[in-house]
Every structure is written in C-alpha cells, then in structure tokens.
Write a protein that holds these residues in place. Structure first.
Motif, mmCIF file in Angstrom:
data_model
loop_
_atom_site.group_PDB
_atom_site.id
_atom_site.type_symbol
_atom_site.label_atom_id
_atom_site.label_comp_id
_atom_site.label_asym_id
_atom_site.label_seq_id
_atom_site.Cartn_x
_atom_site.Cartn_y
_atom_site.Cartn_z
ATOM 1 N N TYR A 72 0.813 -1.225 0.018
ATOM 2 C CA TYR A 72 0.074 -0.008 -0.049
ATOM 3 C C TYR A 72 0.800 1.356 -0.049
ATOM 4 O O TYR A 72 0.491 2.166 -0.788
ATOM 5 N N CYS A 73 1.766 1.219 1.019
ATOM 6 C CA CYS A 73 2.751 2.665 0.921
ATOM 7 C C CYS A 73 3.795 2.603 -0.196
ATOM 8 O O CYS A 73 4.245 3.552 -0.457
ATOM 9 N N GLY A 74 4.068 1.293 -0.812
ATOM 10 C CA GLY A 74 4.934 1.508 -1.992
ATOM 11 C C GLY A 74 6.459 1.198 -1.471
ATOM 12 O O GLY A 74 7.515 1.934 -2.037
ATOM 13 N N VAL A 75 6.795 0.448 -0.476
ATOM 14 C CA VAL A 75 8.075 0.243 -0.063
ATOM 15 C C VAL A 75 8.252 -1.327 -0.052
ATOM 16 O O VAL A 75 7.403 -2.104 0.159
ATOM 17 N N LYS A 76 9.555 -1.793 0.332
ATOM 18 C CA LYS A 76 9.651 -3.016 0.508
ATOM 19 C C LYS A 76 9.370 -3.974 1.675
ATOM 20 O O LYS A 76 9.063 -4.948 1.759
ATOM 21 N N HIS A 77 9.610 -3.228 2.806
ATOM 22 C CA HIS A 77 9.111 -3.912 4.163
ATOM 23 C C HIS A 77 8.311 -2.955 4.983
ATOM 24 O O HIS A 77 8.106 -1.690 5.150
ATOM 25 N N CYS A 78 7.467 -3.696 5.768
ATOM 26 C CA CYS A 78 6.620 -3.274 6.735
ATOM 27 C C CYS A 78 6.966 -4.209 7.846
ATOM 28 O O CYS A 78 6.935 -5.269 7.907
ATOM 29 N N ILE A 79 7.258 -3.607 9.195
ATOM 30 C CA ILE A 79 7.463 -4.329 10.184
ATOM 31 C C ILE A 79 6.523 -3.853 11.354
ATOM 32 O O ILE A 79 6.498 -2.571 11.685
ATOM 33 N N GLY A 80 5.521 -4.763 11.900
ATOM 34 C CA GLY A 80 4.682 -4.461 12.920
ATOM 35 C C GLY A 80 5.160 -4.271 14.239
ATOM 36 O O GLY A 80 5.973 -5.196 14.520
ATOM 37 N N VAL A 81 4.726 -3.446 14.893
ATOM 38 C CA VAL A 81 5.157 -3.160 16.194
ATOM 39 C C VAL A 81 4.069 -2.773 17.280
ATOM 40 O O VAL A 81 3.008 -2.718 16.506
#
Ligand code: PLP
Length: 368
Positions: free
Chosen positions: A47-56
C-alpha cells in the motif's frame, strides 16, 4: 450533537467483517507473530509502496525502535541532533530523547503547519544527523524539498506518518519518502486498530532486519539474542482487524476529503482561518484544524451549537513539564499556534446534515 469523531460509527461499518476476522484468529490457536501479521505487513508495505513493513506495538515504538536500529547499525550515535518540528505531538520528541539523541525544535511553516524551508537550514549544525518530518494533521510535508535538503547534508529522514496514512504527493505516499517511516494504528488514527498497534515502513533491508529482531527481544532465531531488544509486537488480532480496515482506507480518505472540501467551501468567517489543503491527495485530513485568535470563545460557541471540538495540542513539547531542558526555548510561531488551533469534527461517516450544521455553527460565530 455532532461528535468530534464517532469511532463506534466508523467501526460499525465493518462490524461483520471484523467479527469474522477475529473469529478466524480465535479459531487458529495462534495469537502472536503469525500469518495475520505476515499478511498485513506485506499488504501495508505494498500500500505504501515500500519493500518492508515491520509491525510493532504502537506508533511511539515504531519511531523509537527505528532510531535505535540506526544506532545499532552505526549510522547515528548518542548526542547526535535530530531536526524535528516544534509543534508536533510529544511522541515524536519522546522517541528522540529515549535514544539519548538531541531534539532540535524547528518552527513549522505557517501555512502547512509542517517542517520546511529556511527554518531547516537555520537549524542545521555539524551534529545534525536526522530529520523527522511530521505529516501533521494528515498533510504530507514538502517531502521533495526535505529529501533534497537531507541528501545535500547527508541526513537520514524518519517520517512520522502517524497521522497521514494514504496521504500522497507526486504519486508517492507517506511512508515511502524517507529512509524509514513510523505509523500508528491507534484507534482514532486514519487507519485504526481496536487497540494499540504501529508499524515501520522502509525499503532498507538491513534496517528492516534489525527492527524485526529488536521488536522481538532482539532475537532473529528463537532463544538466540543478538540485541538487548524489547517486546513490541503487533498482535494477530490487531493485524486481522487492520487487514479488514486497510481495504477501506482509500474510501475513507476520500470521504475525509469530501468533508474537508465542504468545510473549506462553506466556512466564511473572518474570525476563523481555514487550513491549506495542499495539492490534490496531499492531505489525508486526519484532523481539520482551523485557527482563531479567539479560540476559547469559538470553542464555547460551537459547543453551545452542539459541535464537539478538540485542541491539537494545547501545550507544545518545549513547554511540557517533562522537558525542563527545553523550557527556555523561544518558539513564537509554535506558541501562537498552540493558542489558536481548534480541530473541527472530522470523521469519514459525517452526514451531509452534520457537515452543514458545523458550517452554520462556524458562520454564526461572532467575536465578543
Ligand atoms: C499518535 C501519534 C504518535 C504515536 O502513536 P501511538 O500509537 O499513540 O504511540 C506519534 N506521532 C504522532 C504525530 C501521532 O499523532
């Protein structure tokens, strides 16, 4: 009464889908670091257009852990300076001081409430290492200019996107501009969980890997601890809820933009200064913030007319008891803004009649 935000009404739109998603998690027998989180991270990164999302666990951790990871990776060190807008929410500053970095409070630009331009240049020193633009109230900061400035001075950029899910400029969304970006999914945010949650977005592989360990006791491999990490994980239940709501985020943002446009077109009162929307799509309208030099009177009038409003925020960070070391700073624009800002009801489910009621109440205000 027109509520400031009818969270119950917002979530009621998705009631059955949320129940189904939670039921799946309950029945799965797996509640932390499972498939829901994996899917949400992939979906939000896309959705954001990046490689990684890290949930915290929350937005504050997203910011704090990113700065900490940069320290571990040797990109910044204790005592380095972080340029940050002076009129932000306290969480941005807490993330900096928690890491023993030095917040350099920069006056915002008057029109956008955001960081930019000459103020940044004047705040730069030989110790500056990071810029933290905050897309305050949902309006994406002037990221083309900020990124150019960062590049010229070899600074890292950590966006605080906690209020700006889906805001975009030049077809690039909040979360994809900086070296990394922190998001909050606090229930009242534009993408809100049913409890606390947050995430970091980045296209930096090394940073992503470090963050994945840091949020989970500093461990990549179970019972093997590389760092003195923390427990800051995004639960399966919240991930499942966020996956449902992410599907409707763009629709909700459009509704917010409709509400904002009607306010902008309809409110005509010399005692009320309207916010600048920026270019199409740049503002995700987390909040619709007007200014008035008689804010208390205006707030009281609106309350009498059945319009609930809030102040974001009544006291700037440098005037907080928590930060005596910042107390001597003089930031006249920031201080003025904190005296003048007032947030009108902003909710993707506001009815046409409620919107008109808010407009009429604003237009009937007369300064004493
Ligand atoms: C909400 C918010 C945060 C913190 O998010 P939490 O999930 O509440 O920890 C950080 N920065 C800004 C600008 C916010 O609005």
């Amino acid at each position: 009464m027109v509520k400031f935000l009818d969270l119950q009404g917002v979530n009621a739109q998705y009631r059955q889908a949320l129940i189904d998603a939670c039921t799946d998690v309950i029945d799965s027998g797996w509640y932390i670091m499972g498939e829901q989180l994996k899917h949400f991270e992939a979906e939000f990164a896309r959705y954001c257009g990046v490689k990684h999302c890290i949930g915290v666990a929350n937005g504050l951790d997203a910011l704090t852990l990113t700065l900490r990871a940069w320290k571990l990776l040797g990109r910044i060190a204790e005592g380095d300076e972080v340029l940050v807008p002076a009129n932000t929410y306290i969480a941005t500053i807490l993330a900096i001081t928690e890491n023993k970095l030095v917040p350099v409070l920069v006056e915002p630009e008057e029109g956008s409430f955001n960081l930019g331009g000459n103020n940044l240049r004047e705040a730069l020193t030989s110790r500056s290492r990071v810029i933290m633009p905050v897309h305050l109230y949902g309006r994406l900061a002037d990221m083309p200019a900020i990124m150019a400035f960062a590049k010229a001075h070899d600074l890292l950029v950590l966006e605080d996107s906690a209020q700006a899910h889906g805001a975009e400029l030049n077809e690039c969304r909040a979360g994809a501009w900086g070296d990394a970006s922190g998001f909050s999914f606090y229930p009242g945010k534009n993408l809100g969980a049913l409890g606390d949650a947050g995430a970091i977005t980045t296209s930096d592989d090394a940073l992503a890997e470090t963050l994945r360990a840091l949020r989970n006791y500093g461990s990549h491999v179970k019972y093997m601890n590389m760092y003195q990490g923390v427990n800051s994980r995004l639960d399966e239940l919240q991930a499942a809820v966020l996956r449902v709501k992410l599907q409707f985020l763009d629709e909700e943002t459009k509704m917010r933009q409709v509400v904002a446009k009607q306010y902008l077109d309809g409110i005509r009162n010399p005692a009320i200064q309207l916010p600048e929307p920026g270019v199409d799509g740049q503002h995700a309208w987390h909040l619709f913030v007007v200014r008035s030099d008689c804010r208390e009177q205006l707030q009281q009038h609106l309350s009498q007319q059945g319009v609930q409003t809030l102040v974001h925020y009544p006291v700037p960070p440098h005037r907080q008891q928590a930060y005596p070391q910042l107390g001597n700073l003089s930031l006249p624009l920031t201080e003025l803004l904190h005296e003048q800002v007032l947030s009108l009801p902003m909710d993707p489910t506001l009815s046409a009649s409620s919107i008109q009621h808010v407009i009429d109440a604003c237009n009937s205000f007369q300064r004493l």
